[in-house]
Design a protein around this motif. Sequence first.
Motif, mmCIF file in Angstrom:
data_model
loop_
_atom_site.group_PDB
_atom_site.id
_atom_site.type_symbol
_atom_site.label_atom_id
_atom_site.label_comp_id
_atom_site.label_asym_id
_atom_site.label_seq_id
_atom_site.Cartn_x
_atom_site.Cartn_y
_atom_site.Cartn_z
ATOM 1 N N ALA A 1 0.822 -1.203 0.000
ATOM 2 C CA ALA A 1 0.000 0.000 0.000
ATOM 3 C C ALA A 1 0.862 1.260 0.000
ATOM 4 N N SER A 2 2.094 1.160 0.517
ATOM 5 C CA SER A 2 3.018 2.295 0.531
ATOM 6 C C SER A 2 4.359 1.848 -0.035
ATOM 7 N N THR A 3 5.014 2.769 -0.798
ATOM 8 C CA THR A 3 6.305 2.440 -1.386
ATOM 9 C C THR A 3 7.120 3.711 -1.519
ATOM 10 N N THR A 4 8.375 3.538 -1.894
ATOM 11 C CA THR A 4 9.309 4.658 -2.064
ATOM 12 C C THR A 4 9.928 4.589 -3.459
ATOM 13 N N VAL A 5 10.151 5.767 -4.075
ATOM 14 C CA VAL A 5 10.729 5.807 -5.410
ATOM 15 C C VAL A 5 11.743 6.943 -5.469
ATOM 16 N N ASP A 6 12.856 6.708 -6.182
ATOM 17 C CA ASP A 6 13.874 7.734 -6.400
ATOM 18 C C ASP A 6 13.579 8.477 -7.696
ATOM 19 N N PRO A 7 13.712 9.808 -7.712
ATOM 20 C CA PRO A 7 13.558 10.538 -8.973
ATOM 21 C C PRO A 7 14.542 10.036 -10.017
ATOM 22 N N GLY A 8 14.042 9.778 -11.198
ATOM 23 C CA GLY A 8 14.852 9.186 -12.243
ATOM 24 C C GLY A 8 14.809 7.668 -12.228
ATOM 25 N N GLY A 9 14.243 7.058 -11.171
ATOM 26 C CA GLY A 9 14.076 5.607 -11.085
ATOM 27 C C GLY A 9 12.601 5.237 -11.210
ATOM 28 N N SER A 10 12.246 4.046 -10.728
ATOM 29 C CA SER A 10 10.856 3.590 -10.812
ATOM 30 C C SER A 10 10.566 2.635 -9.666
ATOM 31 N N ALA A 11 9.295 2.520 -9.343
ATOM 32 C CA ALA A 11 8.805 1.578 -8.335
ATOM 33 C C ALA A 11 7.478 1.009 -8.827
ATOM 34 N N THR A 12 7.199 -0.259 -8.467
ATOM 35 C CA THR A 12 6.009 -0.956 -8.969
ATOM 36 C C THR A 12 5.155 -1.425 -7.796
ATOM 37 N N VAL A 13 3.848 -1.241 -7.933
ATOM 38 C CA VAL A 13 2.861 -1.708 -6.968
ATOM 39 C C VAL A 13 1.839 -2.574 -7.712
ATOM 40 N N ARG A 14 1.455 -3.696 -7.089
ATOM 41 C CA ARG A 14 0.454 -4.581 -7.699
ATOM 42 C C ARG A 14 -0.928 -4.270 -7.152
ATOM 43 N N LEU A 15 -1.882 -4.208 -8.080
ATOM 44 C CA LEU A 15 -3.289 -4.050 -7.708
ATOM 45 C C LEU A 15 -4.019 -5.350 -8.042
ATOM 46 N N ARG A 16 -4.485 -6.017 -6.982
ATOM 47 C CA ARG A 16 -5.260 -7.249 -7.176
ATOM 48 C C ARG A 16 -6.735 -6.922 -7.011
ATOM 49 N N LEU A 17 -7.570 -7.527 -7.857
ATOM 50 C CA LEU A 17 -9.005 -7.318 -7.771
ATOM 51 C C LEU A 17 -9.737 -8.605 -8.136
ATOM 52 N N ARG A 18 -10.921 -8.806 -7.480
ATOM 53 C CA ARG A 18 -11.740 -9.999 -7.697
ATOM 54 C C ARG A 18 -13.166 -9.553 -7.991
ATOM 55 N N ASN A 19 -13.730 -10.146 -9.023
ATOM 56 C CA ASN A 19 -15.128 -9.892 -9.379
ATOM 57 C C ASN A 19 -16.000 -10.766 -8.483
ATOM 58 N N THR A 20 -16.601 -10.141 -7.453
ATOM 59 C CA THR A 20 -17.466 -10.887 -6.520
ATOM 60 C C THR A 20 -18.935 -10.813 -6.908
ATOM 61 N N GLY A 21 -19.196 -10.234 -8.087
ATOM 62 C CA GLY A 21 -20.576 -10.164 -8.551
ATOM 63 C C GLY A 21 -20.990 -11.418 -9.298
ATOM 64 N N ASP A 22 -22.110 -11.315 -9.991
ATOM 65 C CA ASP A 22 -22.652 -12.475 -10.711
ATOM 66 C C ASP A 22 -22.718 -12.248 -12.205
ATOM 67 N N VAL A 23 -22.002 -11.196 -12.712
ATOM 68 C CA VAL A 23 -21.971 -10.942 -14.155
ATOM 69 C C VAL A 23 -20.522 -10.779 -14.599
ATOM 70 N N VAL A 24 -20.265 -11.082 -15.862
ATOM 71 C CA VAL A 24 -18.938 -10.859 -16.442
ATOM 72 C C VAL A 24 -18.784 -9.360 -16.698
ATOM 73 N N ASP A 25 -17.647 -8.819 -16.309
ATOM 74 C CA ASP A 25 -17.435 -7.370 -16.498
ATOM 75 C C ASP A 25 -15.988 -7.105 -16.899
ATOM 76 N N GLU A 26 -15.809 -5.972 -17.571
ATOM 77 C CA GLU A 26 -14.472 -5.517 -17.976
ATOM 78 C C GLU A 26 -14.182 -4.205 -17.256
ATOM 79 N N TYR A 27 -12.965 -4.071 -16.720
ATOM 80 C CA TYR A 27 -12.626 -2.928 -15.895
ATOM 81 C C TYR A 27 -11.518 -2.120 -16.578
ATOM 82 N N ARG A 28 -11.673 -0.792 -16.504
ATOM 83 C CA ARG A 28 -10.684 0.145 -17.055
ATOM 84 C C ARG A 28 -10.033 0.889 -15.889
ATOM 85 N N PHE A 29 -8.695 1.130 -15.988
ATOM 86 C CA PHE A 29 -7.934 1.699 -14.871
ATOM 87 C C PHE A 29 -7.346 3.057 -15.275
ATOM 88 N N VAL A 30 -7.584 4.068 -14.431
ATOM 89 C CA VAL A 30 -7.099 5.421 -14.680
ATOM 90 C C VAL A 30 -6.385 5.921 -13.417
#
Length: 483
Positions: free
Chosen positions: A23-52
């Motif tokens: 949930a929290s991370t550190t990054v150096d200017p000029g470098g990069s850091a990666t965070v994973r977002l996990r999600l589960r469809n707990t509904g009863d329909v097929v859906d497509e999700y867009r990330f902004v």
Amino acid sequence: MRQRAGVRHSVVAVSLWTSLEPASTTVDPGGSATVRLRLRNTGDVVDEYRFVPVGALSPWTTVEPQTLRLYPGTTGTVELTFAPPRTPDAAAGPHAYGVQIIPTEHPEATTVPEGNVTVTPFSEVRAELVPQTVKGRFRGRPKLAVDNFGNVKLTASISGSDNGDQLSYDIHPANVQIEPGRAAFIKTTLKPRQTIWAGAKESRPFTLAVQRSGAEPLPVQGTYEQPGMMPRWLGVLFSVLVALTIAFVMIWISYKPPVNTRAQDRTEEAAASSVPTPEPSAPKPPAASKPADEPTQQPGGDGDGNGAGGDKPKPKPVDPFAGVLLRNGTTQKCVAPVEEQGKVDGETAQYPCDGAQDRQLWNLETVFEGKGPGNTDLVQIRNTMDGYCMDLPDQGAAAIRTGVKEAACTRKMDDNQLWWVEKRPNTNGLHWIHNYASNQLCLNVAGYADKGEDRADGTRITIFGCQDDGDLEWFLVKPDSQQ
């Protein structure tokens, strides 16, 4: 029995589980850091999700993949990569961020999981003397430009030193605080501890150091040239005159002209010359008569008998600052608007000189006579093609490296469209073109000359501290008399 009519509401339940790892991370200017977002469809329909991505770091955040399709009860993963640049824009410290998840089937059911990214601090300081070499019998006044290219506030002190403690330093301000991405100008007055009365000038190297807490000092080298009070040629001339005077006095004393008397000879000659001797008189020639029909030239005539005045009207003097090319003394290229037809807020740049192009011709029009430094005239620099004047953004003083643009001519003292021209000595016609409102900074071609960054066509025109080397000296030449 009367049956009551009812309204039926359709409610769609959309369920989604999310998790950011970490949930929290550190990054150096000029470098990069990666965070994973996990999600589960707990509904009863097929859906497509867009990330902004949203938040202060969103310009430097990428999401891969950008869309994800999930069946009910399934889990997917996307990666958020933070890559802030090593510039002052990436401010140091913690920054909250979020990822807007928009279901395609039900876009109104948007959720935004949030996390935190800490941008580490970095320092980058550059300093430059303007000019690097100063001259003066009693004092020199260079300026030190300090730029903060880091992402944290710069706190520093300025000190001066030289070998042999030959100079004293008056530095104002001696302590500065500079925000990220900003610059400060430090005024320095150098005074020699000894006066040179006669002889050749002396060069005194000195150093101005930018001292930061916990860091090595940043030294900036310069040279102070101190000429003598009396030039060498004047001392030589004085010595020669003294030697000639002494020689003349010695010759005058040693020379004794002989004195002989010829009084009797002169008396006899005078007696002989006192007896007049008659001479035959010659007949006078008759006076020549002037022909009656000889034409007489009247006063003010042209000698052709028509009585017209002989003085022809003088031609109107040519204005040396009208319709000139601004040709850089280093790049040998000329200033012109970037836009073919010119426009308000359009930039200016350098191009190969072509006097046939009106867009390269400028009029230096006097606006205020004798109002500049040293009673110089303040002028506006108007382009002969589009009629716009050289201008700097907003009003008042502009910083070094500010781009020179075009704007409608104002002819006002409180704007920064006024310039004054200073001819440089012993340069065969080169000039500094100062901006009156911007601490007398000079017209300049962007980029460092010693690195060849100023040679390309289209290089922008800026303002910078005036100095005799670099790209700050200009020829003001007519198109038909380019040097």
